[in-house]
Design a protein around this motif. Structure first.
Motif, short mmCIF file in Angstrom:
data_model
loop_
_atom_site.label_atom_id
_atom_site.label_comp_id
_atom_site.label_asym_id
_atom_site.label_seq_id
_atom_site.Cartn_x
_atom_site.Cartn_y
_atom_site.Cartn_z
N SER A 171 -2.10 5.65 -18.68
CA SER A 171 -1.93 4.23 -18.94
C SER A 171 -1.79 3.52 -17.61
CB SER A 171 -0.70 3.98 -19.81
OG SER A 171 0.48 4.30 -19.13
N VAL A 172 -2.04 2.23 -17.66
CA VAL A 172 -1.98 1.40 -16.47
C VAL A 172 -1.11 0.19 -16.78
CG1 VAL A 172 -3.31 0.05 -14.81
CG2 VAL A 172 -4.31 2.10 -15.84
N SER A 173 -0.14 -0.07 -15.92
CA SER A 173 0.76 -1.21 -16.12
C SER A 173 0.57 -2.22 -15.02
CB SER A 173 2.22 -0.72 -16.10
OG SER A 173 2.46 0.20 -17.14
N GLN A 174 0.34 -3.44 -15.42
CA GLN A 174 0.32 -4.55 -14.47
C GLN A 174 1.51 -5.44 -14.82
OE1 GLN A 174 -4.39 -5.07 -14.80
NE2 GLN A 174 -3.48 -6.43 -13.31
N HIS A 175 2.40 -5.61 -13.87
CA HIS A 175 3.69 -6.19 -14.18
C HIS A 175 3.66 -7.71 -14.24
CE1 HIS A 175 4.73 -2.13 -13.38
NE2 HIS A 175 4.36 -2.22 -12.14
N ASN A 176 2.78 -8.32 -13.50
CA ASN A 176 2.71 -9.78 -13.45
C ASN A 176 1.54 -10.23 -14.29
OD1 ASN A 176 3.00 -8.63 -10.32
ND2 ASN A 176 4.68 -9.92 -11.02
N HIS A 177 1.82 -10.95 -15.36
CA HIS A 177 0.73 -11.36 -16.24
C HIS A 177 0.13 -12.70 -15.84
CE1 HIS A 177 2.66 -8.62 -19.52
NE2 HIS A 177 2.20 -7.97 -18.49
N HIS A 178 0.98 -13.53 -15.23
CA HIS A 178 0.50 -14.84 -14.81
C HIS A 178 1.23 -15.21 -13.53
CE1 HIS A 178 -0.71 -19.19 -16.20
NE2 HIS A 178 -1.31 -18.80 -15.10
N VAL A 179 0.46 -15.43 -12.48
CA VAL A 179 1.04 -15.75 -11.18
C VAL A 179 0.47 -17.08 -10.72
CG1 VAL A 179 1.15 -15.03 -8.76
CG2 VAL A 179 1.34 -13.32 -10.58
N ILE A 180 1.34 -17.94 -10.25
CA ILE A 180 0.93 -19.24 -9.71
C ILE A 180 1.37 -19.31 -8.26
CG2 ILE A 180 1.09 -21.75 -9.93
CD1 ILE A 180 1.82 -21.33 -12.87
N LEU A 181 0.42 -19.57 -7.37
CA LEU A 181 0.72 -19.65 -5.95
C LEU A 181 0.08 -20.90 -5.35
CD1 LEU A 181 -0.02 -15.97 -4.82
CD2 LEU A 181 2.23 -17.03 -5.09
N SER A 182 0.66 -21.36 -4.28
CA SER A 182 0.04 -22.42 -3.50
C SER A 182 -0.92 -21.80 -2.50
CB SER A 182 1.10 -23.24 -2.77
OG SER A 182 1.97 -23.86 -3.68
N GLU A 183 -1.93 -22.58 -2.11
CA GLU A 183 -2.87 -22.10 -1.10
C GLU A 183 -2.11 -21.68 0.15
OE1 GLU A 183 -7.35 -23.70 -1.24
OE2 GLU A 183 -5.88 -25.22 -0.69
N ALA A 184 -2.58 -20.62 0.76
CA ALA A 184 -2.03 -20.02 1.99
C ALA A 184 -0.84 -19.11 1.73
CB ALA A 184 -1.66 -21.06 3.04
N ALA A 185 -0.35 -19.07 0.49
CA ALA A 185 0.74 -18.14 0.19
C ALA A 185 0.20 -16.71 0.18
CB ALA A 185 1.35 -18.49 -1.16
N SER A 186 1.10 -15.76 0.34
CA SER A 186 0.70 -14.35 0.28
C SER A 186 0.76 -13.86 -1.16
CB SER A 186 1.59 -13.51 1.18
OG SER A 186 2.92 -13.54 0.70
N LEU A 187 -0.10 -12.90 -1.43
CA LEU A 187 -0.23 -12.39 -2.79
C LEU A 187 0.04 -10.90 -2.82
CD1 LEU A 187 -1.36 -12.60 -5.79
CD2 LEU A 187 -3.56 -11.95 -4.79
N GLU A 188 0.79 -10.46 -3.82
CA GLU A 188 0.89 -9.04 -4.12
C GLU A 188 0.95 -8.88 -5.62
OE1 GLU A 188 3.65 -6.67 -1.92
OE2 GLU A 188 3.03 -4.83 -2.94
N LEU A 189 0.01 -8.16 -6.18
CA LEU A 189 -0.03 -7.87 -7.61
C LEU A 189 0.25 -6.39 -7.80
CD1 LEU A 189 -3.21 -9.86 -8.72
CD2 LEU A 189 -0.83 -10.62 -8.61
N GLY A 190 1.19 -6.11 -8.70
CA GLY A 190 1.61 -4.74 -8.91
C GLY A 190 0.74 -4.01 -9.92
N CYS A 191 0.55 -2.70 -9.68
CA CYS A 191 -0.19 -1.84 -10.61
C CYS A 191 0.43 -0.46 -10.53
CB CYS A 191 -1.66 -1.78 -10.24
SG CYS A 191 -2.60 -0.59 -11.23
N ASN A 192 0.82 0.07 -11.67
CA ASN A 192 1.32 1.44 -11.75
C ASN A 192 0.54 2.18 -12.83
OD1 ASN A 192 3.98 -0.14 -10.77
ND2 ASN A 192 4.02 1.98 -10.06
N TYR A 193 0.36 3.47 -12.60
CA TYR A 193 -0.36 4.28 -13.57
C TYR A 193 0.49 5.48 -13.92
CZ TYR A 193 -1.43 7.03 -9.46
OH TYR A 193 -1.30 7.78 -8.33
#
Lengths: 114, 113
Positions: free
Chosen positions: B3-25
């Protein structure tokens, strides 16, 4: 983009009618897949094929059948469409045994069952 | 079953912000890992992939992902997002040697100008 064509791109059908979606590839890839995409569920595998006449079920295969009589074509049939099968359907292809074993996706078919 | 889990379902960021999306299997053996992106109204496209070697993988459009085997994770990162990164992002896994790919439920990223 990989040569994958899905047809039709949009379809509205009535409950209880059979529906066939077609996926055609020009890449000669051995594996072909049908997924459905629904909000909150991601992509769920319906059926896949690993060669001509070789198919297997995925996680949501009930109500669906597939056929692959040629390498390039993979058909998905909804035997008797229900409203729960309203979804976006994606075909994908891949070729095992290479470093490029990722799946390549078609443009999708939006199916509405009324 | 894997199985694969993505913890963040909806992320809102401003331009130039840093992004990290989680994924665990959940699978403990050899795995191949993928991140796909789906722009509004389009099909899924491969962003990057990990098969072996350097656990830090660089993809298109400035994205990168790090495979941490001990944490069963493959997080997606980008130092500075743009409005054009607004899309849905899917993590995917398949067991080494097998073709069936399992997808996470996706993370919708909205970048505000």
């Amino acid at each position: 983009d990989a040569g994958i064509t899905q047809s039709p791109r949009h379809k509205v059908t009535e409950t209880g009618t059979p529906v066939t979606l077609r996926c055609h590839q020009t890449e000669n890839h051995r594996y072909m897949y049908w997924y459905r995409q629904d909000p909150g569920h991601g992509l769920r595998l319906i059926h896949y094929s690993y060669g001509v006449k070789d198919t297997d079920k995925g996680e949501v295969s009930d109500g669906y059948s597939v056929s692959r009589s040629k390498t390039e074509d993979f058909l998905l049939t909804l035997e008797s469409a229900t409203s729960s099968q309203t979804s976006v359907y994606f075909c994908a292809i891949s070729e095992p045994g290479t470093v490029n074993t990722e799946a390549f996706f078609g443009q999708g078919t939006r199916l509405t069952v009324v | 079953a894997q199985s694969v889990s993505q913890h963040n379902h909806h992320v809102i960021l401003s331009e130039a912000a840093s992004l990290e999306l989680g994924c665990n299997y959940s699978y403990g053996g050899t795995v191949n890992l993928f991140w796909y992106v789906q722009y509004p109204g389009q099909h899924l496209q491969l962003l990057l992939k990990y098969f072996s070697g350097d656990p830090l993988v660089k993809g298109i459009k400035g994205f990168e992902a790090e495979f941490i085997k001990s944490k069963f994770s493959f997080n997606l990162r980008k130092p500075s997002v743009q409005w054009s990164d607004t899309a849905e992002y899917f993590c995917a896994v398949n067991r080494g040697g097998y073709q069936k790919v399992t997808f996470g439920i996706g993370t919708k990223l909205q970048v505000i100008p």
